[in-house]
Design a protein around this motif. Structure first.
Motif, PDB file in Angstrom:
ATOM      1  N   LEU A   1      71.757  63.489  25.948  1.00 26.80           N
ATOM      2  CA  LEU A   1      71.523  63.229  24.422  1.00 26.80           C
ATOM      3  C   LEU A   1      72.781  62.257  24.004  1.00 26.80           C
ATOM      4  CD1 LEU A   1      70.447  64.281  21.639  1.00 26.80           C
ATOM      5  CD2 LEU A   1      71.999  66.120  21.924  1.00 26.80           C
ATOM      6  N   ASN A   2      72.369  61.184  23.557  1.00 31.67           N
ATOM      7  CA  ASN A   2      73.407  60.065  23.606  1.00 31.67           C
ATOM      8  C   ASN A   2      73.720  59.757  22.158  1.00 31.67           C
ATOM      9  OD1 ASN A   2      75.340  58.071  25.015  1.00 31.67           O
ATOM     10  ND2 ASN A   2      73.728  56.583  23.892  1.00 31.67           N
ATOM     11  N   SER A   3      74.732  59.327  21.685  1.00 35.46           N
ATOM     12  CA  SER A   3      75.309  58.652  20.751  1.00 35.46           C
ATOM     13  C   SER A   3      76.245  57.634  20.910  1.00 35.46           C
ATOM     14  CB  SER A   3      76.017  59.606  19.435  1.00 35.46           C
ATOM     15  OG  SER A   3      77.102  60.204  19.989  1.00 35.46           O
ATOM     16  N   LEU A   4      76.353  57.351  22.091  1.00 35.30           N
ATOM     17  CA  LEU A   4      77.668  56.196  22.629  1.00 35.30           C
ATOM     18  C   LEU A   4      77.072  54.980  22.539  1.00 35.30           C
ATOM     19  CD1 LEU A   4      79.587  58.281  25.847  1.00 35.30           C
ATOM     20  CD2 LEU A   4      80.099  58.187  23.353  1.00 35.30           C
ATOM     21  N   THR A   5      77.879  53.959  22.444  1.00 37.41           N
ATOM     22  CA  THR A   5      77.354  52.458  22.349  1.00 37.41           C
ATOM     23  C   THR A   5      77.703  51.594  23.338  1.00 37.41           C
ATOM     24  OG1 THR A   5      79.365  52.181  20.848  1.00 37.41           O
ATOM     25  CG2 THR A   5      77.462  52.955  19.713  1.00 37.41           C
ATOM     26  N   GLU A   6      77.289  50.475  23.269  1.00 37.25           N
ATOM     27  CA  GLU A   6      77.563  49.338  24.041  1.00 37.25           C
ATOM     28  C   GLU A   6      77.573  49.727  25.707  1.00 37.25           C
ATOM     29  OE1 GLU A   6      80.883  47.793  21.709  1.00 37.25           O
ATOM     30  OE2 GLU A   6      79.370  46.634  20.805  1.00 37.25           O
ATOM     31  N   ASP A   7      78.591  49.340  26.049  1.00 41.60           N
ATOM     32  CA  ASP A   7      78.778  49.562  27.865  1.00 41.60           C
ATOM     33  C   ASP A   7      78.701  51.173  27.975  1.00 41.60           C
ATOM     34  OD1 ASP A   7      81.552  49.973  26.497  1.00 41.60           O
ATOM     35  OD2 ASP A   7      82.338  49.941  28.580  1.00 41.60           O
ATOM     36  N   LYS A   8      79.265  52.046  27.233  1.00 36.93           N
ATOM     37  CA  LYS A   8      79.159  53.662  26.984  1.00 36.93           C
ATOM     38  C   LYS A   8      77.592  53.941  27.506  1.00 36.93           C
ATOM     39  CE  LYS A   8      82.100  52.992  24.385  1.00 36.93           C
ATOM     40  NZ  LYS A   8      82.719  51.771  23.893  1.00 36.93           N
ATOM     41  N   LEU A   9      76.888  53.395  26.621  1.00 39.57           N
ATOM     42  CA  LEU A   9      75.444  53.796  26.456  1.00 39.57           C
ATOM     43  C   LEU A   9      74.719  53.273  27.843  1.00 39.57           C
ATOM     44  CD1 LEU A   9      72.500  53.240  23.671  1.00 39.57           C
ATOM     45  CD2 LEU A   9      72.212  52.212  25.990  1.00 39.57           C
ATOM     46  N   GLN A  10      75.018  52.142  28.219  1.00 40.95           N
ATOM     47  CA  GLN A  10      74.508  51.672  29.385  1.00 40.95           C
ATOM     48  C   GLN A  10      75.022  52.603  30.842  1.00 40.95           C
ATOM     49  OE1 GLN A  10      72.232  49.164  29.972  1.00 40.95           O
ATOM     50  NE2 GLN A  10      72.432  48.621  27.705  1.00 40.95           N
ATOM     51  N   ALA A  11      76.189  52.916  30.359  1.00 44.20           N
ATOM     52  CA  ALA A  11      76.744  54.037  31.637  1.00 44.20           C
ATOM     53  C   ALA A  11      75.921  55.221  31.392  1.00 44.20           C
ATOM     54  CB  ALA A  11      78.258  54.222  31.401  1.00 44.20           C
TER      55      ALA A  11
ATOM     56  N   GLU B   1      68.244  58.793  22.412  1.00 46.19           N
ATOM     57  CA  GLU B   1      69.238  58.083  21.855  1.00 46.19           C
ATOM     58  C   GLU B   1      69.403  58.386  20.342  1.00 46.19           C
ATOM     59  OE1 GLU B   1      72.119  55.908  20.551  1.00 46.19           O
ATOM     60  OE2 GLU B   1      71.583  55.971  22.751  1.00 46.19           O
ATOM     61  N   ILE B   2      70.392  59.200  19.866  1.00 41.42           N
ATOM     62  CA  ILE B   2      70.444  59.500  18.449  1.00 41.42           C
ATOM     63  C   ILE B   2      71.405  58.498  17.741  1.00 41.42           C
ATOM     64  CG2 ILE B   2      69.724  61.957  18.986  1.00 41.42           C
ATOM     65  CD1 ILE B   2      73.058  62.647  18.643  1.00 41.42           C
ATOM     66  N   GLY B   3      72.183  57.558  18.521  1.00 37.27           N
ATOM     67  CA  GLY B   3      72.893  56.544  17.697  1.00 37.27           C
ATOM     68  C   GLY B   3      71.989  55.552  17.410  1.00 37.27           C
ATOM     69  N   LYS B   4      72.513  54.890  16.297  1.00 36.14           N
ATOM     70  CA  LYS B   4      71.753  53.791  15.714  1.00 36.14           C
ATOM     71  C   LYS B   4      72.458  52.429  16.204  1.00 36.14           C
ATOM     72  CE  LYS B   4      68.638  55.340  12.256  1.00 36.14           C
ATOM     73  NZ  LYS B   4      68.133  55.027  11.191  1.00 36.14           N
ATOM     74  N   TYR B   5      73.584  52.247  16.329  1.00 29.62           N
ATOM     75  CA  TYR B   5      74.329  50.941  16.535  1.00 29.62           C
ATOM     76  C   TYR B   5      73.395  50.043  17.243  1.00 29.62           C
ATOM     77  CZ  TYR B   5      77.766  47.334  17.384  1.00 29.62           C
ATOM     78  OH  TYR B   5      78.278  46.074  17.342  1.00 29.62           O
TER      79      TYR B   5
ATOM     80  N   LEU C   1      68.638  46.701  26.612  1.00 36.03           N
ATOM     81  CA  LEU C   1      68.664  48.062  27.490  1.00 36.03           C
ATOM     82  C   LEU C   1      68.536  47.691  28.954  1.00 36.03           C
ATOM     83  CD1 LEU C   1      68.964  51.159  27.380  1.00 36.03           C
ATOM     84  CD2 LEU C   1      66.749  51.280  27.382  1.00 36.03           C
ATOM     85  N   GLY C   2      67.720  46.945  29.310  1.00 42.86           N
ATOM     86  CA  GLY C   2      67.617  46.465  30.762  1.00 42.86           C
ATOM     87  C   GLY C   2      66.713  47.506  31.467  1.00 42.86           C
ATOM     88  N   LEU C   3      65.824  47.105  32.067  1.00 42.36           N
ATOM     89  CA  LEU C   3      64.536  47.882  32.555  1.00 42.36           C
ATOM     90  C   LEU C   3      64.736  48.539  33.984  1.00 42.36           C
ATOM     91  CD1 LEU C   3      61.474  45.671  31.123  1.00 42.36           C
ATOM     92  CD2 LEU C   3      62.372  47.927  30.254  1.00 42.36           C
ATOM     93  N   PHE C   4      65.739  47.986  34.617  1.00 44.44           N
ATOM     94  CA  PHE C   4      65.958  48.619  36.143  1.00 44.44           C
ATOM     95  C   PHE C   4      65.763  50.121  36.417  1.00 44.44           C
ATOM     96  CE2 PHE C   4      68.389  49.578  39.876  1.00 44.44           C
ATOM     97  CZ  PHE C   4      67.707  48.842  40.904  1.00 44.44           C
ATOM     98  N   SER C   5      66.543  50.744  35.114  1.00 41.11           N
ATOM     99  CA  SER C   5      66.477  52.128  35.480  1.00 41.11           C
ATOM    100  C   SER C   5      65.062  52.877  35.345  1.00 41.11           C
ATOM    101  CB  SER C   5      67.407  52.711  34.252  1.00 41.11           C
ATOM    102  OG  SER C   5      68.736  52.487  34.539  1.00 41.11           O
ATOM    103  N   PHE C   6      64.172  52.011  34.429  1.00 37.24           N
ATOM    104  CA  PHE C   6      62.951  52.904  34.529  1.00 37.24           C
ATOM    105  C   PHE C   6      61.977  52.834  35.753  1.00 37.24           C
ATOM    106  CE2 PHE C   6      63.863  51.545  30.000  1.00 37.24           C
ATOM    107  CZ  PHE C   6      63.458  52.542  29.504  1.00 37.24           C
ATOM    108  N   LEU C   7      62.757  52.218  36.834  1.00 47.78           N
ATOM    109  CA  LEU C   7      61.984  52.264  38.322  1.00 47.78           C
ATOM    110  C   LEU C   7      62.283  53.742  38.672  1.00 47.78           C
ATOM    111  CD1 LEU C   7      63.174  48.964  39.782  1.00 47.78           C
ATOM    112  CD2 LEU C   7      60.982  49.614  39.289  1.00 47.78           C
ATOM    113  N   ASN C   8      62.939  54.296  38.136  1.00 49.02           N
ATOM    114  CA  ASN C   8      63.343  55.977  38.440  1.00 49.02           C
ATOM    115  C   ASN C   8      62.429  56.858  37.620  1.00 49.02           C
ATOM    116  OD1 ASN C   8      65.146  55.820  40.564  1.00 49.02           O
ATOM    117  ND2 ASN C   8      66.798  55.347  39.122  1.00 49.02           N
TER     118      ASN C   8
END
Length: 120
Positions: free
Chosen positions: A54-64, A77-81, A89-96
């Motif tokens: 459950l995320n509201s972090l942004t930028e590199d923290k969202l990616q992490a 994702e509950i953040g809007k920024y 976002l990048g699609l690599f993670s969706f391979l999982n």
């Protein structure tokens, strides 16, 4: 429900509150001001990652946060920024076999829980 909860906080006061109020051990509380929580949480989960974010972090923290997600995990994702800035976002993670949901809490609060859009 038997879940282990991992959280990020921005300062020691919030860390202490989480520790006292919810009994969450310090090793499960990361720093929300940088991406150091990624390494910490992956270590705690022995490299597996977490099942739900459950995320509201942004930028590199969202990616992490996305990289902390386990195979077959769910990301809310509950953040809007980053969405408003149309960040990639990048699609690599969706391979999982993960799912990513953008949750507009403002829409839920505005329309109410009985909104036709929220019923299935």
């Amino acid at each position: 429900m038997g879940c282990k909860v991992l959280v990020t906080v921005g300062n020691n006061e919030k860390r202490e509150f989480i520790r006292k109020k919810f009994g969450i051990a310090d090793k499960y509380i990361g720093n929300s001001h940088d991406s150091s929580f990624e390494k910490q949480f992956m270590k705690v989960t022995k490299g597996k990652g977490v099942d739900v974010v459950l995320n509201s972090l942004t930028e590199d923290k969202l990616q992490a946060s996305v990289r902390c997600l386990a195979a077959n995990g769910r990301f809310l994702e509950i953040g809007k920024y980053d969405m408003q800035m149309n960040k990639n976002l990048g699609l690599f993670s969706f391979l999982n076999n993960i799912t990513f949901h953008g949750v507009g809490l403002d829409c839920i609060f505005r329309e109410g829980p009985n909104s036709p859009q929220l019923k299935s």
